[in-house]
Design a protein around this motif. Structure first.
Motif, PDB file in Angstrom:
ATOM      1  N   TYR A  41       0.798  -1.224   0.000  1.00  0.00           N
ATOM      2  CA  TYR A  41       0.000   0.000   0.000  1.00  0.00           C
ATOM      3  C   TYR A  41       0.837   1.284   0.000  1.00  0.00           C
ATOM      4  O   TYR A  41       0.284   2.371   0.035  1.00  0.00           O
ATOM      5  CB  TYR A  41      -0.964  -0.009   1.191  1.00  0.00           C
ATOM      6  N   LYS A  42       2.154   1.144  -0.066  1.00  0.00           N
ATOM      7  CA  LYS A  42       3.052   2.295  -0.024  1.00  0.00           C
ATOM      8  C   LYS A  42       2.770   3.282  -1.161  1.00  0.00           C
ATOM      9  O   LYS A  42       2.724   4.496  -0.943  1.00  0.00           O
ATOM     10  CB  LYS A  42       4.499   1.811  -0.080  1.00  0.00           C
ATOM     11  N   LYS A  46       1.616   7.313  -1.019  1.00  0.00           N
ATOM     12  CA  LYS A  46       2.342   8.387  -1.701  1.00  0.00           C
ATOM     13  C   LYS A  46       1.439   9.157  -2.654  1.00  0.00           C
ATOM     14  O   LYS A  46       1.503  10.387  -2.725  1.00  0.00           O
ATOM     15  CB  LYS A  46       3.540   7.819  -2.457  1.00  0.00           C
ATOM     16  N   ALA A  47       0.602   8.448  -3.383  1.00  0.00           N
ATOM     17  CA  ALA A  47      -0.315   9.110  -4.322  1.00  0.00           C
ATOM     18  C   ALA A  47      -1.327   9.967  -3.576  1.00  0.00           C
ATOM     19  O   ALA A  47      -1.659  11.082  -4.005  1.00  0.00           O
ATOM     20  CB  ALA A  47      -1.030   8.061  -5.168  1.00  0.00           C
ATOM     21  N   LYS A  48      -1.817   9.471  -2.462  1.00  0.00           N
ATOM     22  CA  LYS A  48      -2.788  10.220  -1.662  1.00  0.00           C
ATOM     23  C   LYS A  48      -2.130  11.466  -1.072  1.00  0.00           C
ATOM     24  O   LYS A  48      -2.752  12.533  -1.018  1.00  0.00           O
ATOM     25  CB  LYS A  48      -3.326   9.327  -0.544  1.00  0.00           C
ATOM     26  N   ASP A  58       7.305  18.998   4.977  1.00  0.00           N
ATOM     27  CA  ASP A  58       7.686  18.438   3.680  1.00  0.00           C
ATOM     28  C   ASP A  58       6.642  17.418   3.239  1.00  0.00           C
ATOM     29  O   ASP A  58       5.817  16.965   4.038  1.00  0.00           O
ATOM     30  CB  ASP A  58       9.029  17.720   3.785  1.00  0.00           C
ATOM     31  N   LYS A  59       6.724  17.021   1.976  1.00  0.00           N
ATOM     32  CA  LYS A  59       5.847  15.957   1.463  1.00  0.00           C
ATOM     33  C   LYS A  59       6.073  14.665   2.241  1.00  0.00           C
ATOM     34  O   LYS A  59       5.143  13.892   2.456  1.00  0.00           O
ATOM     35  CB  LYS A  59       6.098  15.715  -0.023  1.00  0.00           C
ATOM     36  N   GLU A  60       7.310  14.448   2.666  1.00  0.00           N
ATOM     37  CA  GLU A  60       7.618  13.231   3.426  1.00  0.00           C
ATOM     38  C   GLU A  60       6.829  13.169   4.737  1.00  0.00           C
ATOM     39  O   GLU A  60       6.479  12.087   5.196  1.00  0.00           O
ATOM     40  CB  GLU A  60       9.118  13.136   3.708  1.00  0.00           C
ATOM     41  N   ASP A  61       6.547  14.326   5.327  1.00  0.00           N
ATOM     42  CA  ASP A  61       5.759  14.357   6.566  1.00  0.00           C
ATOM     43  C   ASP A  61       4.332  13.900   6.308  1.00  0.00           C
ATOM     44  O   ASP A  61       3.736  13.187   7.122  1.00  0.00           O
ATOM     45  CB  ASP A  61       5.770  15.763   7.175  1.00  0.00           C
ATOM     46  N   GLY A  66       0.335   9.337   6.436  1.00  0.00           N
ATOM     47  CA  GLY A  66      -0.415   8.294   5.736  1.00  0.00           C
ATOM     48  C   GLY A  66       0.031   6.901   6.138  1.00  0.00           C
ATOM     49  O   GLY A  66      -0.793   5.989   6.291  1.00  0.00           O
ATOM     50  N   MET A  67       1.329   6.722   6.322  1.00  0.00           N
ATOM     51  CA  MET A  67       1.842   5.411   6.736  1.00  0.00           C
ATOM     52  C   MET A  67       1.393   5.065   8.154  1.00  0.00           C
ATOM     53  O   MET A  67       1.115   3.909   8.461  1.00  0.00           O
ATOM     54  CB  MET A  67       3.368   5.374   6.624  1.00  0.00           C
TER      55      MET A  67
END
Length: 124
Positions: A41-42, A46-48, A58-61, A66-67
């Motif tokens: 589901y990774k 990322k898409a969501k 950041d986008k990573e946050d 989501g994770m």
């Protein structure tokens, strides 16, 4: 647990049974099963996360939020309730976790932190 959900378990196809078994193992602490679910589901997470903006992050946050939602979905999923597949349940948990993070960051009480400017270091 399988005995209690026997009717539900028999009514789903083989692919869903396999996923149900993996999620059940992951929720009981099987690290390999949990890693499999996270890898599977990774890309969805990322898409969501791409469609959201988190003030001061950041986008990573957002991906991390989501994770966390995906991890919570593994622990909270109960097959047979409302006849929802894990996939649908995971999508809902991930989406809600990301939206909650965005809403929390956008609150007025966080405005001084989000709009703050770092002091520049001066040489003495």
């Amino acid at each position: 647990m399988l005995v209690a959900n026997y009717e539900f378990y028999e009514s789903i196809d083989k692919c869903q049974q396999d996923e149900y078994d993996i999620v059940l193992k992951a929720s009981k602490g099987d690290k390999i099963a949990l890693e499999y679910i996270i890898e599977k589901y990774k890309n969805f997470v990322k898409a969501k996360a791409k469609s959201y903006f988190l003030i001061g992050a950041d986008k990573e946050d957002i991906i991390q939020e989501g994770m966390i939602g995906l991890y919570q979905a593994v622990g909270d999923y109960k097959a047979g309730e409302k006849c929802s597949s894990f996939k649908n349940f995971a999508y809902l948990c991930v989406s809600r976790r990301i939206i909650d993070a965005v809403k929390t960051a956008a609150r007025k009480k966080n405005e001084p932190l989000n709009g703050g400017v770092a002091f520049e270091e001066t040489e003495s």
